[in-house]
Every structure is written in C-alpha cells, then in structure tokens.
Design a protein around this motif. Structure first.
Motif, PDB file in Angstrom:
ATOM      1  N   GLY A  36       0.806  -1.227   0.000  1.00 50.02           N
ATOM      2  CA  GLY A  36       0.000   0.000   0.000  1.00 50.02           C
ATOM      3  C   GLY A  36       0.832   1.266   0.000  1.00 50.02           C
ATOM      4  N   ILE A  37       2.063   1.178  -0.504  1.00 54.52           N
ATOM      5  CA  ILE A  37       2.932   2.354  -0.560  1.00 54.52           C
ATOM      6  C   ILE A  37       2.806   3.003  -1.944  1.00 54.52           C
ATOM      7  CG2 ILE A  37       5.337   3.157  -0.406  1.00 54.52           C
ATOM      8  CD1 ILE A  37       5.815   0.709   1.469  1.00 54.52           C
ATOM      9  N   PRO A  38       2.506   4.323  -1.972  1.00 56.15           N
ATOM     10  CA  PRO A  38       2.408   5.010  -3.272  1.00 56.15           C
ATOM     11  C   PRO A  38       3.725   4.922  -4.054  1.00 56.15           C
ATOM     12  CG  PRO A  38       1.428   6.356  -1.556  1.00 56.15           C
ATOM     13  CD  PRO A  38       2.126   5.209  -0.863  1.00 56.15           C
ATOM     14  N   THR A  39       3.607   4.945  -5.372  1.00 53.73           N
ATOM     15  CA  THR A  39       4.759   4.742  -6.257  1.00 53.73           C
ATOM     16  C   THR A  39       5.026   5.984  -7.115  1.00 53.73           C
ATOM     17  OG1 THR A  39       3.218   3.853  -7.874  1.00 53.73           O
ATOM     18  CG2 THR A  39       4.320   2.248  -6.448  1.00 53.73           C
ATOM     19  N   GLY A  59      -9.365   5.862  -3.468  1.00 54.41           N
ATOM     20  CA  GLY A  59      -9.637   5.379  -2.121  1.00 54.41           C
ATOM     21  C   GLY A  59      -8.337   4.942  -1.449  1.00 54.41           C
ATOM     22  N   VAL A  60      -8.117   5.463  -0.239  1.00 54.32           N
ATOM     23  CA  VAL A  60      -6.898   5.163   0.522  1.00 54.32           C
ATOM     24  C   VAL A  60      -7.330   4.438   1.783  1.00 54.32           C
ATOM     25  CG1 VAL A  60      -4.894   6.151   1.670  1.00 54.32           C
ATOM     26  CG2 VAL A  60      -5.824   7.278  -0.348  1.00 54.32           C
ATOM     27  N   VAL A  61      -6.823   3.228   1.979  1.00 51.22           N
ATOM     28  CA  VAL A  61      -7.322   2.444   3.117  1.00 51.22           C
ATOM     29  C   VAL A  61      -6.681   2.888   4.427  1.00 51.22           C
ATOM     30  CG1 VAL A  61      -8.137   0.505   1.755  1.00 51.22           C
ATOM     31  CG2 VAL A  61      -5.779   0.480   2.601  1.00 51.22           C
ATOM     32  N   PRO A  73      -3.479   1.959  -2.199  1.00 52.65           N
ATOM     33  CA  PRO A  73      -2.597   2.630  -1.243  1.00 52.65           C
ATOM     34  C   PRO A  73      -3.235   2.792   0.132  1.00 52.65           C
ATOM     35  CG  PRO A  73      -3.576   4.237  -2.722  1.00 52.65           C
ATOM     36  CD  PRO A  73      -4.023   2.893  -3.207  1.00 52.65           C
ATOM     37  N   GLY A  74      -2.386   2.980   1.145  1.00 61.18           N
ATOM     38  CA  GLY A  74      -2.860   3.189   2.513  1.00 61.18           C
ATOM     39  C   GLY A  74      -2.304   4.472   3.101  1.00 61.18           C
ATOM     40  N   LEU A  75      -2.806   4.781   4.311  1.00 65.62           N
ATOM     41  CA  LEU A  75      -2.280   5.923   5.075  1.00 65.62           C
ATOM     42  C   LEU A  75      -2.171   5.513   6.538  1.00 65.62           C
ATOM     43  CD1 LEU A  75      -3.891   9.240   3.703  1.00 65.62           C
ATOM     44  CD2 LEU A  75      -1.464   8.874   4.218  1.00 65.62           C
ATOM     45  N   TYR A  76      -1.626   4.302   6.769  1.00 62.79           N
ATOM     46  CA  TYR A  76      -1.513   3.826   8.142  1.00 62.79           C
ATOM     47  C   TYR A  76      -0.070   3.547   8.563  1.00 62.79           C
ATOM     48  CZ  TYR A  76      -1.768  -0.538   5.475  1.00 62.79           C
ATOM     49  OH  TYR A  76      -1.559  -1.515   4.533  1.00 62.79           O
TER      50      TYR A  76
END
Ligand code: PHB
Length: 369
Positions: A36-39, A59-61, A73-76
């Motif tokens: 889930g890391i942006p590229t 959507g970012v989990v 992608p995530g934001l955790y």
C-alpha cells in the motif's frame, strides 16, 4: 450568444481558493505496492491530472483490514506517509486543493486479502448477494462477514483519526470520507446490511452513529471545513439496500448540513460503482438532496462539459467530478477550455498493471493537438 462557462469560475473550499470547478474524483487504479505504498508511477499520474480545481485521491485504506484489493494505497504506516508526499506535491503544482479519500470496505473485502486470512468484518454477519468479488483469478462469491464488536468499531473510528492525521502529514489539504457505494460506512447506514441491536443499528440516529463518530475523530486532526463526505443515495450496487433510502439519505444530508463540512459529494443515481446503468426507478433526484445542503456540493457520475455546466447553472452543484473522462484525458480542464476533442477510455489498465492505460494517455502539449 454563447453562455458563459462556470466551470472555470473560482470557488473557495475550506478557506482555500480553487482554480476551477472541475474535480478529479476518487478512482481506484491499483498502482501502489503490495504494502500500500504510493509509487513514482502514481506521482506521474497525479501530476498529469493536476489541472483540476480539486483532486480527490483514489480510495486510501485506513488499515490493512480495510482493503478489498491488492495494490490499493494506505495511510496507516510511516512509509506510506513519506511516499504520499511527492504524489500530493505533484497534484498541487497548479494550485488544486488535494484531498485524500479515506476508505474502509467492510464486507466488500475477502479472506484472501485479510491479514489474518479470515472473512472480513462488517456491521452484521450478512453477505453481499447478487455481486461477485473481483479476485485476481476472476469473479468469486462474497463471504459471510464477521460482525464487528463495539470495541472493534471504536478501533476503526480511531484508525480513521490516525489516517486523517497521516493525510495532513503527507501534505493533503483535507480528507473525504467514503460513505458511498456499499462500503463500510454505507453498510452501517443501510438496514439490509445493518441489523445490529446495539446503539449502531435500528434508528436512523443509530445507523448514522458510526459516520458521525468518524467525523468527530477525524475533526481532531482537521477542521470540519476540510472534511468532505461522499454518498451514493440511489445506488444499490454491492447490495446496498434500505427499506427507505429517501428518508435515510435526506436525514443523513440534513444531519451533515449542521456540521460545517468542506463539502457533500453526491454520486449520480445512474452510477453503479464504476459503470453507468439505467437510473433506478425509485432514485432520488440529486437536486433534491443537494437542496438540503447549504455548503459546497460536488456531483459526479457520467457528466460531460455540457451537462456539468447545466448543473452549475441551475445550482445543483458547485463542483463537478469527471472520472472516466479524466482517466483518458489527463489535461481534461484544458480540453474543456479549448474545445479540443476527447480521447476515448480504453478498458486495458483501468485496474492494476503499469504505465499502460494509466499514464500513457496523451496531453495536448505532448500530442501536439
Ligand atoms: C472499484 O474499484 O471499482 C470501485 C472502488 C470504489 C468505489 C467504486 C468502485 O466507490
């Protein structure tokens, strides 16, 4: 005489002036890493589409459990926050406001992508019927989800708060809460997916409690005027059914109207997830709900330049989103402004893959049109 265009009028959103009324709406493209890391590829994609007035991220989990698909992608995690920074900076290069869409899919997930390998969790142990999960191997049935305990609901509310704090750290101007399309918040709202007998189920007040708790928690990191909410009031996509959607969503909009939010983002009735379908017979006109909201209203779903101008002129919308047009036309605002032809959307590369179907659509300057 030609009517004046309103799409290129400015608007102040959450205290921030936007260069135009054109929105890049949230679009799942599955180009992050498996963690889930942006590229860098995502950075290029958002840089290409930075001409919008408002860029809403895909959507970012908010947690590993919140995802339905690989490469979302995530934001955790700290790595995710660090990797979002150049992506957000690229999206801001022409003055757009850039919001992160915070996402938890609830029962739309599958054991194959859950960290513990068990079925996902949801308000009630009621599976999605009539739809199938998009697995790498093809479509497979949804599973019976596990019912969330109240302690687990509190954990999720807190995870939304952490993700919002991380969004600010990554440079986002605000966040959008994904309360549409039968995902977790919508699963709490609709009575077919929420049969809880505690204070999260039953009355409208109870079914809205989760959304309101999330807003309160997120508002610890961001002012309310930087928090948007997305609803799909007429859609039963992914089995999002309710005995009385008109009362449910008008109650929700009236309640949200009291909170001083950045915006209300409404999905048009003829949108089923990512596709256009016949407008449901019992659909609620978007203008009817928009009229209940005093703040900024974004409308998205199947619009072109002409219909968008109409929405702005008749006061239904303040901003208009263009999803599929923006996938195929990275410089969509410039094309609208100049009347240039639009590139058609190609099916290959919408979900996952690399450059192809993602960052290889031409912009006018590149194509020399
Ligand atoms: C999709 O991945 O097709 C998708 C994701 C989020 C939505 C709708 C569709 O809200």
């Amino acid at each position: 005489m030609e009517r004046p265009s309103r799409l290129f009028d400015s608007l102040v959103l959450g205290g921030q002036p936007l260069p135009n009324r054109i929105v890049l709406p949230p679009l799942t493209r599955s180009r992050a890493t498996n963690d889930g890391i942006p590229t860098q590829l995502m950075e290029e994609y958002y840089r290409q589409r930075a001409g919008a007035g408002l860029v809403i991220s895909e959507g970012v989990v908010i947690a590993p459990q919140a995802t339905a698909y690989a490469r979302v992608p995530g934001l955790y995690s700290a790595e995710q926050v660090a990797a979002w920074r150049p992506v957000v900076a690229a999206a801001k290069r022409h003055g757009a406001a850039v919001y992160a869409q915070l996402w938890h899919v609830g029962r739309q997930s599958h054991s194959t992508v859950q960290p513990d390998g068990l079925p996902p969790k949801a308000p009630s142990a009621i599976p999605i019927t009539g739809y199938q999960y998009r697995a790498p191997s093809g479509r497979i049935p949804y599973e019976v989800p596990r019912e969330l305990t109240t302690a687990e609901i509190t954990d999720i509310v807190q995870a939304y708060g952490t993700a919002a704090r991380n969004a600010v750290r990554a440079g986002f101007d605000g966040v959008e809460l994904h309360a549409a399309n039968g995902y977790l918040i919508d699963q709490f709202l609709n009575d077919a997916s929420n049969q809880r007998t505690d204070h999260y189920g039953g009355s409208y007040e109870n079914r809205m409690r989760f959304l309101l708790e999330v807003i309160t928690e997120v508002a610890r990191s961001l002012p309310a005027e930087r928090i948007g909410v997305r609803l799909s009031p007429s859609s039963d996509w992914m089995d999002a059914r309710d005995t009385d959607k008109r009362t449910l969503y008008s109650t929700a909009v009236r309640t949200l109207n009291e909170l001083g939010l950045a915006y209300l983002h409404l999905v048009e009735p003829e949108i089923a997830g990512s596709t256009t379908v016949a407008r449901p017979e019992d659909s609620i006109p978007t203008a009817e709900l928009a009229a209940l909201f005093d703040g900024v209203v974004i409308v998205t779903g199947g619009h072109d330049q002409t219909s968008a101008e109409r929405l702005l002129a008749d006061g239904t919308a303040d901003l208009v989103g263009f999803g599929r047009l923006f996938i195929a036309n990275p410089d969509l605002p410039q094309r609208f402004r100049t009347g240039a032809a639009l590139e058609p959307l190609r099916p290959a590369g919408i979900y996952g893959g690399g450059h192809e179907g993602y960052t290889d659509y031409p912009s006018l300057a590149i194509s020399g049109l």
